[in-house]
Design an enzyme around this catalytic site. Structure first.
Site, PDB file in Angstrom:
ATOM      1  N   CYS A  84       0.231   3.512   3.010  1.00 39.87           N
ATOM      2  CA  CYS A  84       0.838   2.932   4.215  1.00 39.87           C
ATOM      3  C   CYS A  84       2.321   3.285   4.303  1.00 39.87           C
ATOM      4  CB  CYS A  84       0.656   1.416   4.223  1.00 39.87           C
ATOM      5  SG  CYS A  84      -1.066   0.869   4.180  1.00 39.87           S
ATOM      6  N   CYS A 144       0.838  -1.211   0.000  1.00 36.49           N
ATOM      7  CA  CYS A 144       0.000   0.000   0.000  1.00 36.49           C
ATOM      8  C   CYS A 144       0.870   1.258   0.000  1.00 36.49           C
ATOM      9  CB  CYS A 144      -0.930  -0.018   1.208  1.00 36.49           C
ATOM     10  SG  CYS A 144      -1.814   1.526   1.487  1.00 36.49           S
TER      11      CYS A 144
END
Length: 454
Positions: free
Chosen positions: A56, A53
């Protein structure tokens, strides 16, 4: 010598940065399957992430700073992170549906962080949710301290009552957004006037407002509407949050770097209306300004000129534009009144046609952004599939043509063979039945080629 000193300084800086990263990471625990059994003894602030991600990865250095800050101030909240793809069952149990998801886990309760992902906002969220649901204000000094510390907070004043039960229920739902306190009537500042007790008040914008059940309706809905200051610097996240309030958002869309009179004037007009006409419009309108028109253009699927004023209904994606320039406060007030009485027609919306338009607009915007940021990548992403599809279509077309040609040739060949067989059978029938007799031959009909030869 100078080069050696530069190299040494560079190595020192790199070492300091690496040490800082190691120290920060040391205060963030990597969690595994044992977390499910051991978590109830502490309060945890957890980042559920996925290794692939992009958001993230952007959050990771901020999260390390959060862990360091929480440790340095002696917070009882422990900071951890969990790979939600490796421990998907635990992530599902906590209701993780996207990445990254920040949750504060306290006993059997799990609270989602729904604010901006900055260090200060995350730490503020952890402090607010990890503490008591309703915090007492025992003295006027403490009350004044809270006023200086918090831009918006709610206070219940009075003893036990059905209103207090509703207040506690609302706080348990909305503690992720704002602070809730309780106090006695003696602690309240002298400038506060209460017509009846018990009461719920919101303190913001250097004043206060009292909840009225008959005019304001449900307490939770009122708190959700009043948890914002009356005038805000808007961004996409705030506009999304305001969608739950049911309020219209009056925005001055400006360029903050532009100090011309036109830009500053529109911003001042919105601020003045928000301040001086609050009693008239605060139940229905939220006021603010937004820097730049990129987000608004995407929301409206249109190109707005800057500066301008637009009124948004974020709950159904409708918007209102004035066909003339707003020159003063009176023009803005008239515009708002016309919206309220239905004189100004709403544009946009969430109809089926608008949704189809949104799909086309989003696809177009994505393609344009890809080609602007990386033309070669855009050519590869869209040119390669188009090339493959073109080759497949050409192959299918030529295969059909060849098949028809072969079938046609087969029919012609079959017809020629049948004609040849008929001619041979006719010859056999015309041969003499006995050896000595002479039978006059009958001339076979000539075909077209033979006639041409003759």
């Amino acid at each position: 010598m100078a080069a050696w000193k530069s190299w040494a300084a560079l190595r020192l800086c790199a070492t300091v940065v690496l040490l800082d990263m190691v120290v920060c990471k040391g205060f963030v625990e990597d969690l595994d399957e044992s977390f499910k059994e051991n978590r109830n003894d502490d309060i945890w602030l957890v980042d559920f992430y996925a290794p692939w991600c992009g958001h993230c990865k952007k959050l990771e250095p901020i999260w390390n700073e959060v862990g360091l800050e929480m440790k340095s101030i002696g917070s009882p909240v422990k900071v951890g992170k969990m790979d939600a793809t490796s421990y998907s069952s635990i992530a599902s149990e906590f209701g993780v549906r996207g990445y990254p998801t920040i949750k504060l886990l306290k006993g059997d309760l799990a609270y989602n962080h729904r604010g901006p992902r900055t260090k200060d906002d995350i730490i503020e969220f952890a402090h607010r949710v990890s503490g008591a649901l309703i915090r007492p204000l025992p003295s006027q000094q403490m009350f004044e301290h809270m006023q200086k510390r918090h831009r918006v907070f709610f206070v219940y004043i009075g003893g036990e009552s059905p209103l207090k039960e509703k207040y506690i229920d609302a706080a348990s739902e909305l503690i992720v957004y704002t602070y809730f306190f309780s106090a006695s009537e003696e602690v309240v500042p002298e400038y506060v006037t209460l017509k009846e007790m018990p009461a719920v008040l919101v303190f913001k914008d250097e004043t206060y407002f009292v909840y009225d059940e008959y005019e304001d309706g449900d307490l939770s809905s009122w708190i959700n509407r009043e948890r914002f200051q009356n005038y805000l610097a808007m961004d996409g996240f705030l506009l999304y949050e305001l969608g739950d309030t049911g309020k219209l958002v009056a925005l001055a869309v400006i360029d903050e770097k532009n100090t011309s009179v036109e830009h500053t004037r529109l911003k001042s007009i919105i601020q003045e209306v928000a301040r001086d006409y609050r009693d008239l419009f605060h139940r229905d309108f939220q006021f603010g300004h937004m820097d730049g028109n990129d987000y608004i253009n995407t929301l409206l699927m249109d190109e707005l000129t800057v500066p301008t004023v637009v009124v948004l209904n974020t709950s159904n994606q409708q918007y209102f534009l004035l066909d003339r320039q707003i020159k003063n406060v009176e023009d803005m007030v008239q515009f708002i009144n016309n919206i309220l009485d239905g004189t100004v027609e709403a544009q946009g919306g969430d109809s089926i046609l608008q949704r189809l338009k949104r799909i086309v607009f989003d696809a177009k915007s994505t393609i344009v952004s890809i080609f602007k940021s990386s033309p070669l990548m855009g050519c590869f992403l869209f040119g390669l599939p188009l090339g493959v599809i073109s080759i497949m279509c050409y192959g299918i077309y030529t295969a059909d043509t060849d098949g028809g040609y072969i079938e046609e040739r087969y029919e012609v060949s079959k017809s020629e063979n049948e004609n040849q067989e008929q001619i041979e059978e006719s010859k056999e029938q015309q041969e003499p039945s006995s050896g000595g007799s002479v039978v006059p031959t009958v001339q076979e009909p000539k075909d077209v080629l033979e006639k041409k030869k003759d």
